[in-house]
Each structure stands twice: as structure tokens, then as C-alpha cells.
Design an enzyme around this catalytic site. Structure first.
Site, short mmCIF file in Angstrom:
data_model
loop_
_atom_site.label_atom_id
_atom_site.label_comp_id
_atom_site.label_asym_id
_atom_site.label_seq_id
_atom_site.Cartn_x
_atom_site.Cartn_y
_atom_site.Cartn_z
N ARG B 90 0.83 -1.21 0.00
CA ARG B 90 0.00 0.00 0.00
C ARG B 90 0.87 1.25 0.00
NH1 ARG B 90 -1.76 3.23 3.66
NH2 ARG B 90 -1.02 2.05 5.45
N CYS B 143 6.21 -7.17 6.61
CA CYS B 143 6.06 -8.10 7.73
C CYS B 143 5.62 -9.48 7.24
CB CYS B 143 5.05 -7.55 8.75
SG CYS B 143 5.68 -6.14 9.71
N HIS B 166 3.06 -9.21 15.76
CA HIS B 166 2.87 -7.78 15.54
C HIS B 166 2.62 -7.08 16.87
CE1 HIS B 166 2.05 -7.85 11.00
NE2 HIS B 166 2.81 -6.78 11.18
#
Lengths: 214, 214, 214, 214
Positions: B90, B143, B166
């Protein structure tokens, strides 16, 4: 030495702790900006909470009063702007009271604005790396009730400032509410100390926005 | 003495710190459950991150590999269940790469499941009062790229477990993102130590739900 | 005339309606892009749902299969990217089954990616003023179960595309879940028609990001 | 025939439409409960909005005034309980004004409560399957400004009720704000008609909770 009265609440809504008291109790007898902090616990009960608060104010004659309460689901230290003259309880308080749309003070003003420098407090906390924001509503439960009652009483006592701060769940509470945000007690403690010192030192609030479009 | 490799990332997306490295770096050389922890920083760059990770694995021959990354906006320590074989960025990574719908490993499996006991980890953290949950998606950025690459590599090395966790913003980051939840570095550190010790000690994960209806 | 099979679910989780069936049933026998749409309801039951879906595919020989499910709490029409090979039920299904971490297909691949042009669908919906996004997880309940089972079956049938779309509560449902977002049935219907026509007409998906950083 | 004045706003904050005017304009000249509805658009400008509103009230002598505004990010039709006497603009209005902590009415009361039967309205909407809730804050931007000014003016006009309702983005707006909730214009229209008829017919509000714990 001048006195700062800070209050937290007993647990409610099925919790075994209330983060406000967990942190506020640690500030008892601390000296901040030359003032002695006195911490008191309030019952989470409409009416009784204000009886206890008013008695503490009368006996301590504080120069500043800061009430603190739990806002489960909020992410940061939120400094309340205003309290409104209504009790509307979504859940029962700790004595089973559940008032709906009743005034806190009959014929009282519709609302009281915090007399703390709320923008200066938020700014000081953010500068110190502590998440904080201005909140436009303290709800309609015992927290708003206490904030309104506090400001109503202080309106009759010259030169004493007061206000309300909502804080998130502690991590240990959020661990039992998956998805809920939290804040460590130590972070909250630093934030409350900074809020007190800012309130003691800033007489005229700074002019920065803390508004909401809705 | 066996080695545990734990990785964090460099800052990205305009941040000046990355909470994963802030906490992971504190664990370097700590002994947990009889194992020495080695902390390494990964670049937030597609491809380069895996080169660095693979080199660390080859040189350290760890018994366990835990990669940690920032998830700004999440409220708790989320233990990832699965990584998928796709990069879909993104935002650009730290070298300006922004792949769209490209596989991480050409002809690799569509996904790899974590080989950590993810339910036991979440359970241990909650029992310790640390907010945690199973996450069903690690996203499609660096990630997920690292988690997939890690598990793909470990699939060829017997008896070495690995996975990804996370973590939220630090309070100091959330102070600049009004409304964003955060978690204190100390809380995260305790959570990661507990995750490591649980991963070392639990061979077969416990059978409790960590699912999502959607 | 070619056939498009579209499925919705029966109500679950205490609801009296399921928005997926409320809307999908309206599309039965509609002609879109020269294809006849056939709507079928699936039980919200692990296993049984796939038995019903597979029977419908076998009897109809559709050229496209779109399964639709309720995602209470989501705000938009979310086009699922991937289904993973695990059932992990936070709540029981409509026959009381509550599997935890069991594979949908023993020895099946870890995941299947949607074979729909998911980016083109999201783009077409947004251009038409209908809120939509790519979702990186379909959860681990019956929706993910059906999506995985569907794509697993279609992997053995050349030239038939399939995928899954999650939709919000209807307004009438959200009226009973204060704070929950919703979408009108008519808006969803337009969105699903557009998703079908886009899927029929776009062979190679467009290259725009639909990714998530975590 | 008695008149109901309903107002919506012009677009602001970069939007090309304002859902309040999109829906309110459709109600112009509609007859509800024997009253003629007159729709007027207000500028999204501090001060000017109240000049326009007051002129409309003076010329129409309505029996009921309902102002409606956009609340991008909210999920339902939220019936405002209270307006506070402060302007604090997070963004500039349509003429570039951005007041910070200035009173709307110098020496005016701190707040005005809605004189609509807000609980009866929320209850009627929910019963009709339309998502609705009581809101404890109308923010501090032009919407709160209009609500406060409206109630301040009506306080001097016997037997005329007034209040404010916030509505979500339209779907076409949310399509450009990924993740934002929305509500179809038709659902909002039904909700506003029901709000008007309820306000016209219910003199004493019902006693059900619509409160918030914080």
C-alpha cells in the site's frame, strides 16, 4: 503548603480493579510544583460519590481538584472539556441505581466547562510522548456526574480550579477484553503528574484546536 | 547453549522509531529458558529483509526464530497464524519498492502456517495480564514478506520453529497519531519474553479457539 | 446460456436473517452479461455447507461461482483475497460444531487464492459509488471453510473462476446492534451484480494496490 | 397548515456532496403528520449558518425545527442530546474561519439540551429497522454551532421544538474513504421522516436509557 486533591473510583461494571484508583493512589503524598497531593477514592454511586467528594473538598481546602475515571475502550488520556446536567445510566451503579434523564442539580446550569487549561495539558502530555486528547463528552454516568458536581461546587469557591480526566483500561484489564486498548499504569501516572503540574502553572489556556467536527 | 534469534525492523512510514526494534534490541544476550537470545535488526525493504534474515539464520543456527513488527493501529500483541505468498504494498518500502500482487517465492506454497504454539502463547500472555490475540492476517507488506520467507526457509531445516508477532505503536508514537492505541515498551518486552519461553517449552499447541467469524 | 452460481447463507449467531441470502436470493434467474444467475442457500454448518455447494456445482456446471457471507461489523463489500486451510470456530455453527485448528482438506494446500479479478471488482464498485475493499482474511469460520472448499474443488475444473465476498449487516440488523455499520440491501445487490459482470468480463486482474501494511 | 423547518448543509471538508442536503432536499414540500415540511440549505460557515437559520425561522414560523448534518465516520443516525457554547474548529469552515474556544453566544448558557423527544425518536427508528442512537456530543464545529444557536433562539419562542441529527456518509462518499461506514440516502430519508413524525406526536419523551458510561 497548598493541597491538590485527586480522586479515583472504586471498581465497577464487573472489574476487580479501577485503573483510576490504581494510579491515583500512587500519587498520595507526592509533592508536585510545591503542592502536596492528597488522593481519595470515590464510590461508583450516583449521589454518594459527590457526598464523598464534597466532604474531601471541605476538609482539605485544595487549590486544585482533579477527578479521574476509567473509560474502557478509549485509547488515550482524555481531558474532558465539559460536564452536562443529566444522569442517564446505561448500566446500574454499584448500589443498583440506574437513573434515566434526571438532572444532577435541580435548576442547575445545563453544563459546566472544565476550569483546567485542557489544551495546555494535552499539549504537555503529547510533548512528553504520552497519548492524550481533548474529549467533548464525559458520558452520562457517574464520571460525568462527579465532574458536573465538582464544577458546580467549585463555582462557589473563588480561585480553585477543577476538572476531569478519563483513562484507558490497564493492560491486565484489556487482557480479559480482547481487542480493547490499554495504557500502562506507569504511563498514566506520568501523565497525571504532568496534568497536575500544568494545571498549577498555566493560568490562561493556550489557543490550539482540540475540537471535533462532530 | 541453544540460540533464539529475534528480529525487529528499522523505522518506516515516516516514523523515527520502530517499536519492534526498540523492544527487541533490549533482549539481545538475555537468557530465556536456558537459551541465549540474539537480536538482529532487519531493513524494511522487500527482498533485503529476507537476505539479512537468512544470513542470520545461517550463521547462528538458532533453535527458534521470532520476527517482530510494528502494527500501528492494533491494540494488542498479535500472534500471527499464517503468512501468504504475495507482496502487495500500500506504501513504498524504505528503498522505494512498491510491488503489487507478486509472489514472494515463485512457485512457493500459497501460505505457510506459523510453527509456534500460537494459542499457548496468547493464553500465557493473557494469564500474565498482557493483552494478546491470534491474528488471521499479517497483511501483505514487509512483515508478511518476512514471515513467509522465514517459514519457507525453516521448512527445510528440521526441528527449528518460527513465527511472527505484531505489536502496537509505542506511547511516544501514538502521541503523534491522536486516537491511536499504544503499548508501553516494558509491557511488550514482558510479552515477548513470555512468548519465547512458551515457544521453547510447548511442543504441541493447546486446543483453544483463537478464530474469527470473518 | 452459461450459468453463474451465487450462494448465500442461512442465518446464524442468533440473527433471524442473513444479509447474504436476503440479497443473493433476489439475483436468482437474473441475466448478467449474457449469463443466467442461479442462487442457492448454504447451511451455516461445517462440512454440510460444502456438500451442498459441491452438489450445486456438479449439477449446474457454472462458469463462475461467487459465494457471499455476512461479516457483522465490517463497513463495506469486502472481496476476499485468500482462504486458509483451517477451521477455528469462535462460536458454534448451526449444528453445534465448533472445530478448533482442524484442516478443511487433509493434506490440502495451506491456502487458495481467489481466482476472481479482485482488484478490478473493487475498482468497479468504487467507481460506481459503492464502498468496497480487498480483504486479506476471510476468518476461520464457515465462510472461510466454504471459500477454501470452493477453490479447492475448482482447482480441478478448468476455466471456472470462483471467490468469496463478505457483506455488512443489513440496516434492520444493525438497528439491534447499536454502533454496528450496515449497508442497504439495494446497495449490496448493485455491488454483487457489478462484481459478477466484472468477473465475467475481466480475465487478467488489474495491477493496483489492495494491500495492507499489517 | 403548520410548518416543519428542516435544514441540511452545503458540502465541506473537500466533499462534493453533503448527505444532509442530499436527503433533506427530498423532503421539501412533503406532508408529515399534517404538517408541511420546508427544506433549507445552510452554509457551512460559522455565523452565516445561524443568520440563514434565524431568517428562515422568522419567515416561516415553524412549529418544529430539525437541523441535520454530516458526521463522516459515524455508523448510524445519531440524535444529538446537547449543544455546548463553544466553537473549536479542527478544520477551517467554507469561508476559512477557524475559531478556537470562542463562545457561540457571549454570556449564553454553557449548553442547551435538545427539546426533541430524543429517546422516542431513537426507539421509533430502531423499531422500524433503522440504525439510530443518542449522541452525547455534536462536536465543536458548525453542526454544534447551529444546534446551539437554534436552541438558544427557540428558547425565546414558546412551544416550538428543535434539535439536531447527525447522519453518516452516503455510500458514494464512503467509496472514496476506504473503511468508512455509510448509509443509503433512502434509509436516511425514512429515518428523518420518522424523526419528524415522532417529534410532532410525542410531547413527553419516553424513559429509556440512551446514556454512555464515558
Amino acid at each position: 503548603m497548598r493541597t491538590v486533591l485527586i480522586t479515583g473510583f472504586e471498581p465497577f461494571d464487573g472489574e476487580t480493579v479501577n485503573p483510576s484508583w490504581e494510579v491515583v493512589s500512587r500519587l498520595d503524598n507526592v509533592i508536585i510544583a510545591g503542592c502536596r497531593v492528597v488522593a481519595r477514592q470515590l464510590p461508583c454511586v450516583f449521589g454518594d460519590a459527590l457526598v464523598a467528594l464534597n466532604a474531601a473538598i471541605d476538609s482539605l481546602s485544595p487549590t486544585l481538584v482533579l477527578s479521574v475515571g476509567q473509560a474502557g475502550g478509549r485509547t488515550d488520556i482524555s481531558v474532558e472539556r465539559v460536564a452536562i446536567n443529566v444522569d442517564d445510566a446505561r448500566i446500574a451503579d454499584n448500589r443498583g441505581n440506574q437513573p434515566v434523564d434526571t438532572p444532577i442539580v435541580a435548576n442547575g446550569p445545563a453544563a459546566w466547562f472544565s476550569s483546567l487549561p485542557i489544551k495546555a495539558i494535552v499539549s504537555a502530555l503529547r510533548d512528553a510522548g504520552i497519548p492524550a486528547s481533548v474529549s467533548q463528552t464525559a458520558g452520562t454516568f457517574v464520571c460525568n456526574h462527579v465532574m458536573y458536581g465538582l464544577l458546580h461546587k467549585l463555582s462557589g469557591i473563588p480561585d480553585v480550579k477543577g476538572g476531569f480526566i478519563h483513562i484507558p483500561y490497564l493492560p491486565q484489564q484489556a487482557a480479559a477484553h480482547p481487542g480493547a486498548p490499554s495504557m500502562a499504569a506507569e504511563t498514566v501516572r506520568q501523565g497525571l503528574e504532568l496534568a497536575i503540574s500544568t494545571a498549577l502553572m498555566v493560568d490562561n489556556d493556550i489557543q490550539i484546536t482540540g475540537g471535533a467536527t462532530h
